[in-house]
Motif scaffolding. Structure first.
Motif, mmCIF file in Angstrom:
data_model
loop_
_atom_site.group_PDB
_atom_site.id
_atom_site.type_symbol
_atom_site.label_atom_id
_atom_site.label_comp_id
_atom_site.label_asym_id
_atom_site.label_seq_id
_atom_site.Cartn_x
_atom_site.Cartn_y
_atom_site.Cartn_z
ATOM 1 N N THR A 197 22.964 5.741 47.602
ATOM 2 C CA THR A 197 23.472 4.411 47.281
ATOM 3 C C THR A 197 24.237 3.783 48.434
ATOM 4 O OG1 THR A 197 23.690 5.107 44.978
ATOM 5 C CG2 THR A 197 24.816 3.077 45.612
ATOM 6 N N SER A 198 25.045 4.559 49.122
ATOM 7 C CA SER A 198 25.869 4.038 50.204
ATOM 8 C C SER A 198 25.222 4.182 51.575
ATOM 9 C CB SER A 198 27.229 4.737 50.219
ATOM 10 O OG SER A 198 27.072 6.144 50.361
ATOM 11 N N GLY A 199 23.932 4.533 51.632
ATOM 12 C CA GLY A 199 23.248 4.719 52.903
ATOM 13 C C GLY A 199 23.593 6.053 53.545
ATOM 14 N N ASN B 219 26.302 2.369 65.868
ATOM 15 C CA ASN B 219 27.026 3.371 65.097
ATOM 16 C C ASN B 219 27.302 2.769 63.728
ATOM 17 O OD1 ASN B 219 28.581 5.414 64.106
ATOM 18 N ND2 ASN B 219 30.175 5.303 65.674
ATOM 19 N N GLY B 220 26.383 2.987 62.792
ATOM 20 C CA GLY B 220 26.492 2.357 61.483
ATOM 21 C C GLY B 220 25.854 3.198 60.406
ATOM 22 N N ILE B 221 25.064 2.551 59.553
ATOM 23 C CA ILE B 221 24.414 3.281 58.469
ATOM 24 C C ILE B 221 22.922 2.982 58.441
ATOM 25 C CG2 ILE B 221 26.479 3.301 57.024
ATOM 26 C CD1 ILE B 221 25.104 1.087 55.347
ATOM 27 N N ILE B 222 22.159 3.971 58.008
ATOM 28 C CA ILE B 222 20.744 3.764 57.709
ATOM 29 C C ILE B 222 20.672 3.117 56.331
ATOM 30 C CG2 ILE B 222 18.507 4.864 57.342
ATOM 31 C CD1 ILE B 222 19.455 7.157 59.125
ATOM 32 N N ASN B 223 20.211 1.880 56.266
ATOM 33 C CA ASN B 223 20.176 1.166 54.987
ATOM 34 C C ASN B 223 18.761 0.807 54.542
ATOM 35 O OD1 ASN B 223 19.546 -0.888 56.759
ATOM 36 N ND2 ASN B 223 21.470 -1.983 56.504
#
Length: 258
Positions: free
Chosen positions: A205-207, A231-235
């Motif tokens: 849910t939050s990547g 530098n983040g999230i895989i969405n």
């Protein structure tokens, strides 16, 4: 004046000569009509300052000016010239490039500027081999020697890669002034899209957190030219296949910097 040829049009931004593959510049005035009480138009009045756009495509042949990438840019303004026309208060709004096998790195860069175009159109030329950055043989960022670090597990075979960064710019005007006293840097976003043999761990849910760096290398010296990091999230994750082909995975990594 006769038409000027491509090689006679020099482009310079923030002191850097740019040998662009394509270039486009334009300026827009924001106006509205002023009417008499009987409805007839009296005149046209400005509702905002001038705003221009500059779009460039060029091959990466050296270290990139940090103010050309919205992610690393500041609110410091730049000056420039295009075919003899001078303009100022320039700020980067987007930068992107892609990587595919056996391809050089072509940068696509967009800028906003808040000034008119002064002077007149004229020809100018600089031999790129005479530039100090040429260093005898020149540098060329190329996918044959460039690489990605920090890829998700099981996604070691990468077919293609895209990087993009963008930022919103908001000019701030003082009463009685026609040039902005400041142009703020807001809502900076960076993303990477990768296609390969897998998608790594399945997102929730939050990547999934991801820190991926693209290292662009010079094909001649095999030395590093510059790096781009997200530098983040895989969405986003995708899998696709077609008849006679192979299963391919695609992921997108996003980072909000401001």
């Amino acid at each position: 004046m006769a038409f000027l040829r491509y090689h006679d049009l020099q482009i310079k931004i923030d002191g850097d000569n740019i040998f662009a593959e394509t270039a486009e510049i334009g300026v827009d005035a924001s106006t509205t009509e002023v009417r008499h009480t009987d409805g007839t138009i009296f005149r046209y009045a400005p509702t905002n300052g001038l705003r221009g756009q500059l779009s460039l495509e060029y091959y990466l042949t050296g270290a990139l000016n940090t103010n050309f990438d919205p992610k690393t840019a500041t609110e410091t303004s730049m000056n420039g010239t295009f075919a003899g026309l001078a303009f100022s208060n320039i700020y980067a709004t987007s930068l992107s490039f892609s990587m595919e096998p056996y391809k050089p790195i072509l940068i696509k860069n967009s800028f906003d500027f808040y000034s008119d175009l002064s002077s007149t159109i004229s020809s100018s030329f600089e031999d790129p081999t005479a530039n100090a950055a040429w260093d005898g043989q020149g540098k060329y960022a190329h996918t044959s020697v460039s690489y990605l670090a920090g890829l998700p597990s099981r996604m070691n075979e990468t077919i293609s890669f895209n990087y993009s960064s963008s930022a919103q710019r908001l000019p701030v005007y003082l009463i009685g002034e026609t040039s902005p006293t400041r142009v703020t840097l807001e809502n900076t976003e960076t993303s990477m899209q990768l296609r390969g043999s897998d998608i790594g761990g399945v997102i929730q849910t939050s990547g999934i957190n991801a820190n991926i760096t693209c290292n662009l290398e010079d094909i001649n010296s095999r030395s590093n030219i510059t790096n781009f990091n997200v530098n983040g999230i895989i969405n986003s994750q995708r899998l696709s296949v077609s008849e006679g082909g192979y299963l391919q995975g695609q992921i997108e990594v996003s980072e909000a910097s401001r």
